[in-house]
Enzyme design. Structure first.
Site, PDB file in Angstrom:
ATOM      1  N   ASP A 206     -46.447  78.558  92.028  1.00  0.00           N
ATOM      2  CA  ASP A 206     -46.488  77.959  93.363  1.00  0.00           C
ATOM      3  C   ASP A 206     -46.171  76.478  93.212  1.00  0.00           C
ATOM      4  OD1 ASP A 206     -47.014  76.847  95.842  1.00  0.00           O
ATOM      5  OD2 ASP A 206     -48.702  78.159  96.258  1.00  0.00           O
ATOM      6  N   ALA A 262     -48.750  92.307 100.218  1.00  0.00           N
ATOM      7  CA  ALA A 262     -49.549  92.352 101.440  1.00  0.00           C
ATOM      8  C   ALA A 262     -49.383  91.045 102.205  1.00  0.00           C
ATOM      9  CB  ALA A 262     -51.022  92.602 101.113  1.00  0.00           C
ATOM     10  N   ALA A 263     -48.297  90.323 101.912  1.00  0.00           N
ATOM     11  CA  ALA A 263     -48.029  89.051 102.577  1.00  0.00           C
ATOM     12  C   ALA A 263     -47.068  89.287 103.735  1.00  0.00           C
ATOM     13  CB  ALA A 263     -47.475  88.043 101.569  1.00  0.00           C
ATOM     14  N   ARG A 264     -45.795  88.975 103.535  1.00  0.00           N
ATOM     15  CA  ARG A 264     -44.779  89.199 104.559  1.00  0.00           C
ATOM     16  C   ARG A 264     -43.698  90.116 104.007  1.00  0.00           C
ATOM     17  NH1 ARG A 264     -45.542  88.094 109.984  1.00  0.00           N
ATOM     18  NH2 ARG A 264     -46.883  86.293 110.220  1.00  0.00           N
ATOM     19  N   ASP A 288     -48.100  96.639 102.150  1.00  0.00           N
ATOM     20  CA  ASP A 288     -48.781  96.660 103.447  1.00  0.00           C
ATOM     21  C   ASP A 288     -47.893  96.070 104.534  1.00  0.00           C
ATOM     22  OD1 ASP A 288     -51.096  97.090 105.138  1.00  0.00           O
ATOM     23  OD2 ASP A 288     -51.410  94.917 105.096  1.00  0.00           O
ATOM     24  N   GLU A 293     -41.030  96.634 111.024  1.00  0.00           N
ATOM     25  CA  GLU A 293     -42.274  97.321 111.368  1.00  0.00           C
ATOM     26  C   GLU A 293     -42.211  97.777 112.821  1.00  0.00           C
ATOM     27  OE1 GLU A 293     -45.652  94.897 110.380  1.00  0.00           O
ATOM     28  OE2 GLU A 293     -44.997  94.597 108.313  1.00  0.00           O
ATOM     29  N   HIS A 313     -49.769  97.644 107.624  1.00  0.00           N
ATOM     30  CA  HIS A 313     -50.108  96.251 107.918  1.00  0.00           C
ATOM     31  C   HIS A 313     -51.583  96.107 108.288  1.00  0.00           C
ATOM     32  CE1 HIS A 313     -48.007  92.273 109.169  1.00  0.00           C
ATOM     33  NE2 HIS A 313     -49.206  92.038 108.682  1.00  0.00           N
ATOM     34  N   LEU A 314     -52.447  96.520 107.358  1.00  0.00           N
ATOM     35  CA  LEU A 314     -53.891  96.526 107.591  1.00  0.00           C
ATOM     36  C   LEU A 314     -54.639  95.448 106.822  1.00  0.00           C
ATOM     37  CD1 LEU A 314     -54.612 100.379 107.415  1.00  0.00           C
ATOM     38  CD2 LEU A 314     -54.382  98.953 109.458  1.00  0.00           C
ATOM     39  N   GLY A 315     -53.929  94.583 106.115  1.00  0.00           N
ATOM     40  CA  GLY A 315     -54.594  93.615 105.250  1.00  0.00           C
ATOM     41  C   GLY A 315     -55.649  92.773 105.947  1.00  0.00           C
TER      42      GLY A 315
END
Length: 347
Positions: A206, A262-264, A288, A293, A313-315
């Site tokens: 990062d 599980a981000a984008r 996710d 979508e 998309h349940l994160g």
């Protein structure tokens, strides 16, 4: 806004997740004894999908409902999916504050809001813990083939999942496993702490992260990928990060690596991922979020069920997230009413 001649007139445009009653109660608690008039509205999400509405992204198709709810001098709108478009803003001249119960106001036309002198706030961090926990759950499920074994036993009545106990088909464990994290924000940092507790060899890429991190800081994405048996995405979606992991990047992973997102969805080239899964370059993936979508019925991912864990998309789907979002939003309403600086404001 510290002096008023009447109650604060609020629209709590919730949905089936951030309930309007949660917003109303949080606003009432925040304002204490101060007079407040809250009108509750329930939008259809997530029972009805969100999408682009006029010029905004990821909103419920409910412009007419917003205009009707904001009639008779409503000054404040608290919502998660309500579309705040040019049309809505033009029809509601008394509106002065919009608070979005999400990490970003993607359902608001910010330029139009500024032109109409409407302040726009959002609720960062409300789902960081939930998404981090869900990410670790996805990772464990993918590593140990938990959904596949469950499906064989319960849906097919088969004990064939015992084959996952053979050396050839058994999964990986987190202890001593090299895991690379792309992004070290509110979610990524929590995932890193959890994985360190499992004993994983955590590496982080990062370029914007400052200060100490949990794990080893890696200075290039290519280095992270070449050293990671598992890679998990936690970056923001920008023009620079769209398609961050494509065919070239997936090819840098050790053969048989695992990918978690599980981000984008658009951070990951899904076509390239399917190619890598089919070739064995990637042995498993847990997703996710997706490029499109809901996930299309003809998606190649559906044909790779033995190698993928897919969730809709349940994160961020925990009760605590809905409650935190309402409280964060209500705090902004309180600051606005008292004439204090707003904490998370974009206009």
């Amino acid at each position: 806004m510290s002096e008023r001649n009447g109650p604060v007139r609020v629209v709590a445009a919730g949905d089936h997740f951030v309930l309007p009653g949660l917003i109303a109660r949080a606003v009432g608690h925040e304002l204490g004894e101060g007079p407040v008039d809250v009108r509750e509205v329930t939008l259809g999400w997530p029972l009805e999908p969100f999408g682009p509405v006029a010029e905004v992204q990821e909103a419920s198709d409910a412009e007419d409902e917003m205009i009707e709810a904001l009639a008779d001098g409503r000054e404040v709108l608290v919502t998660q999916m309500g579309p705040v478009t040019e049309r809505v803003l033009a029809a509601c001249p008394d509106l002065r504050l919009v608070v979005v119960c999400r990490g970003g106001p993607v359902n608001v036309n910010l330029d139009a809001a500024k032109a109409h002198d409407v302040r726009v706030c959002f609720a960062p961090g409300r789902n960081a813990a939930a998404t981090a926990e869900f990410t670790v759950g996805l990772l464990l499920a993918a590593l140990r083939r938990i959904p596949q074994a469950h499906d064989l036993l319960t849906r097919q009545g088969s004990w064939e999942g015992a084959a996952y106990y053979t050396y050839e088909h058994s999964g990986l464990e987190l202890e001593d496993l090299p895991v690379g994290l792309i992004g070290y924000g509110a979610v990524g940092s929590r995932v890193a702490r959890a994985l360190c507790a499992f004993g994983a060899q955590v590496m982080v890429y990062d370029p914007y992260a400052r200060g100490e991190i949990h794990g080893l800081r890696v200075t290039s994405l290519d280095e992270l990928l070449s050293r990671s048996r598992v890679v998990t995405l936690h970056a923001r979606l920008t023009s620079e990060t769209r398609g961050l992991l494509g065919a070239r990047e997936l090819g840098l992973l050790p053969r048989g690596a695992v990918v978690v997102n599980a981000a984008r969805g658009p951070l990951l080239d899904q076509g390239a991922l399917c190619d890598a899964l089919e070739s064995g370059q990637v042995s498993a993936a847990a997703l996710d979020t997706y490029e499109y979508e809901p996930l299309p019925a003809d998606s190649r991912l559906r044909a790779l069920a033995e190698r993928v864990v897919l969730t809709p998309h349940l994160g961020g789907a925990s009760r605590a997230v809905a409650e935190k979002a309402a409280v964060i939003a209500a705090a902004e309403v309180g600051r606005w009413v008292r004439g204090e600086p707003l904490a998370h404001c974009l206009t």
